[in-house]
Design a protein around this motif. Structure first.
Motif, PDB file in Angstrom:
ATOM      1  N   ARG A 129      -2.960   0.218  -2.162  1.00  0.00           N
ATOM      2  CA  ARG A 129      -2.152   0.902  -1.435  1.00  0.00           C
ATOM      3  C   ARG A 129      -2.282   0.479  -0.112  1.00  0.00           C
ATOM      4  NH1 ARG A 129      -4.840   6.387   1.064  1.00  0.00           N
ATOM      5  NH2 ARG A 129      -5.803   4.503   2.055  1.00  0.00           N
ATOM      6  N   ASP A 130      -3.505   0.102   0.516  1.00  0.00           N
ATOM      7  CA  ASP A 130      -3.457  -0.428   1.731  1.00  0.00           C
ATOM      8  C   ASP A 130      -2.741  -1.630   1.963  1.00  0.00           C
ATOM      9  OD1 ASP A 130      -5.153   1.552   2.218  1.00  0.00           O
ATOM     10  OD2 ASP A 130      -7.334   0.697   2.058  1.00  0.00           O
ATOM     11  N   ARG A 132       0.263  -2.311   0.487  1.00  0.00           N
ATOM     12  CA  ARG A 132       1.622  -1.874   0.737  1.00  0.00           C
ATOM     13  C   ARG A 132       1.821  -1.086   1.953  1.00  0.00           C
ATOM     14  NH1 ARG A 132       4.818  -4.693  -0.816  1.00  0.00           N
ATOM     15  NH2 ARG A 132       3.111  -6.076  -0.423  1.00  0.00           N
ATOM     16  N   ASP A 133       0.657  -0.303   2.356  1.00  0.00           N
ATOM     17  CA  ASP A 133       0.980   0.473   3.756  1.00  0.00           C
ATOM     18  C   ASP A 133       1.113  -0.760   4.818  1.00  0.00           C
ATOM     19  OD1 ASP A 133       1.117   2.684   5.423  1.00  0.00           O
ATOM     20  OD2 ASP A 133      -1.078   2.349   5.804  1.00  0.00           O
ATOM     21  N   SER A 134       0.412  -1.781   4.861  1.00  0.00           N
ATOM     22  CA  SER A 134       0.460  -2.804   5.941  1.00  0.00           C
ATOM     23  C   SER A 134       1.632  -3.406   6.019  1.00  0.00           C
ATOM     24  CB  SER A 134      -0.817  -3.814   5.703  1.00  0.00           C
ATOM     25  OG  SER A 134      -1.908  -3.181   5.885  1.00  0.00           O
ATOM     26  N   VAL A 138       6.971   1.872   2.036  1.00  0.00           N
ATOM     27  CA  VAL A 138       6.655   3.239   1.864  1.00  0.00           C
ATOM     28  C   VAL A 138       6.635   3.596   0.311  1.00  0.00           C
ATOM     29  CG1 VAL A 138       7.419   5.619   2.685  1.00  0.00           C
ATOM     30  CG2 VAL A 138       7.496   3.840   4.209  1.00  0.00           C
ATOM     31  N   PHE A 141       3.698   2.363  -1.431  1.00  0.00           N
ATOM     32  CA  PHE A 141       2.339   3.123  -0.827  1.00  0.00           C
ATOM     33  C   PHE A 141       2.395   4.656  -1.595  1.00  0.00           C
ATOM     34  CE2 PHE A 141       0.891   6.307   2.093  1.00  0.00           C
ATOM     35  CZ  PHE A 141      -0.340   6.015   2.228  1.00  0.00           C
ATOM     36  N   ASP A 145      -0.455   5.558  -3.831  1.00  0.00           N
ATOM     37  CA  ASP A 145      -1.371   6.548  -3.405  1.00  0.00           C
ATOM     38  C   ASP A 145      -1.586   7.826  -4.526  1.00  0.00           C
ATOM     39  OD1 ASP A 145      -2.857   7.845  -0.779  1.00  0.00           O
ATOM     40  OD2 ASP A 145      -1.533   9.492  -1.836  1.00  0.00           O
ATOM     41  N   ARG A 180       3.775  11.030   5.785  1.00  0.00           N
ATOM     42  CA  ARG A 180       3.019   9.663   6.184  1.00  0.00           C
ATOM     43  C   ARG A 180       3.151   9.957   7.742  1.00  0.00           C
ATOM     44  NH1 ARG A 180       4.638   4.989   5.889  1.00  0.00           N
ATOM     45  NH2 ARG A 180       2.813   3.955   5.908  1.00  0.00           N
ATOM     46  N   VAL A 186      -6.290   7.948   6.738  1.00  0.00           N
ATOM     47  CA  VAL A 186      -6.270   7.318   5.455  1.00  0.00           C
ATOM     48  C   VAL A 186      -7.564   7.104   4.920  1.00  0.00           C
ATOM     49  CG1 VAL A 186      -3.641   6.631   5.554  1.00  0.00           C
ATOM     50  CG2 VAL A 186      -5.376   5.107   6.317  1.00  0.00           C
TER      51      VAL A 186
END
Length: 225
Positions: A129-130, A132-134, A138, A141, A145, A180, A186
Motif C-alpha cells: 500500500r505504501d 502505491r501511495d508513494s 490512488v 492504494f 488499503d 485521502r 496513515v
C-alpha cells in the motif's frame, strides 16, 4: 471471439470480464454508448439473457449506465471510480460510521485470534500500500488499503462479521479513495497492526476507532470549508 462453457454462470462471468476489459482498454470511452445487445450477442456468441445479466452486473457496479429507450453508456472505468461517482455527502459519512462499527470490533477480536501468518500477510499489504501511495496510484492504494482492513476482519474469525464486511467492500474502497485528502496519519495502520500482533484487544480497538473518528471529523471540516 465467441465464448464457450457449459455453465451459464460461467458465461456471464466471462462476458463481464470481456466488457470490463473493453472499458478499461478504452474500446468504449466514458460517456460513449456501447454496442447494442444484438451486436454483443453476436460478438460473444452467447444468448441475450447472458448479455443482459452481464450488463446489469456492471451497471450495479457503476461501470455502465442503462438508459431506458436510449442504450447503455460507459459511466466509469472501474468499480472503484464507479463507486466514487455514487459516494458523496451524507452517504459517505454513513459508510464511514458503519466501517467504524465493524472495524473496531474486528480489531478487538483480531488481537485475540490472529496468527503469525496473519500478521505477516498484513505487514506485506501495508508495504505494498505504501509503495502505491508513494507512486501516486490512488486506485491501487485504495484497493490494497481495503485488502488490509479485510485481512484484519478475517483475523476476527467471525464468519458473520466477515460476510457483512465483504458486502461493503466496494463502498469501503471508495471511501478510502475519497478521504485521502483528510489529514490523518496513515502510520496509524502500522500502530493498529502492532497492537493486533501484540495481542492487545483494547488498544487495537481504540486505535481503529480513533483513526476513523479523525476521518469523520476531518470530513466535517472539509464540508464546512
Amino acid at each position: 471471439m465467441p465464448l464457450s462453457t457449459a455453465r451459464r454462470s460461467g458465461l456471464v462471468e466471462q462476458v463481464i470480464d470481456q466488457l470490463r476489459h473493453a472499458v478499461a482498454g478504452q474500446e468504449w470511452r466514458i460517456g460513449e454508448r456501447i454496442p447494442k445487445e444484438t451486436v454483443l450477442v453476436e460478438k460473444f456468441g452467447v444468448g441475450r439473457n447472458t448479455v443482459r445479466e452481464a450488463v446489469r452486473a456492471l451497471a450495479h457496479a457503476g461501470i455502465l449506465e442503462v438508459r431506458q429507450g436510449d442504450g447503455t453508456y460507459v459511466r466509469a472505468t472501474s468499480e472503484v471510480s464507479g463507486a466514487l461517482r455514487r459516494l458523496c455527502g451524507e452517504e459517505l459519512r454513513e459508510v464511514l460510521e458503519v466501517r467504524r462499527a465493524l472495524e473496531v470490533e474486528a480489531a478487538r477480536l483480531a488481537a485475540s485470534r490472529r496468527t503469525p501468518a496473519d500478521v505477516a500477510e498484513m505487514r506485506g499489504l501495508l508495504a505494498r500500500r505504501d509503495e502505491r501511495d508513494s507512486a501516486g496510484d490512488v486506485e491501487a492504494f485504495a484497493r490494497i488499503d481495503t485488502e488490509f482492513h479485510l485481512a484484519v476482519v478475517r483475523c476476527a474469525r467471525n464468519n458473520t462479521l466477515i460476510e457483512l464486511y465483504r458486502g461493503l467492500l466496494e463502498a469501503v474502497t471508495a471511501s478510502v479513495a475519497h478521504t485521502r485528502h483528510v489529514p490523518v496519519d496513515v502510520c496509524d495502520h502500522g500502530v493498529l497492526l502492532d497492537h493486533i500482533a501484540a495481542g492487545d484487544p483494547d488498544l487495537a480497538a481504540r486505535t481503529a476507532g480513533e483513526f476513523l473518528d479523525r476521518i469523520i471529523d476531518g470530513l466535517g471540516s472539509a464540508d464546512s470549508a
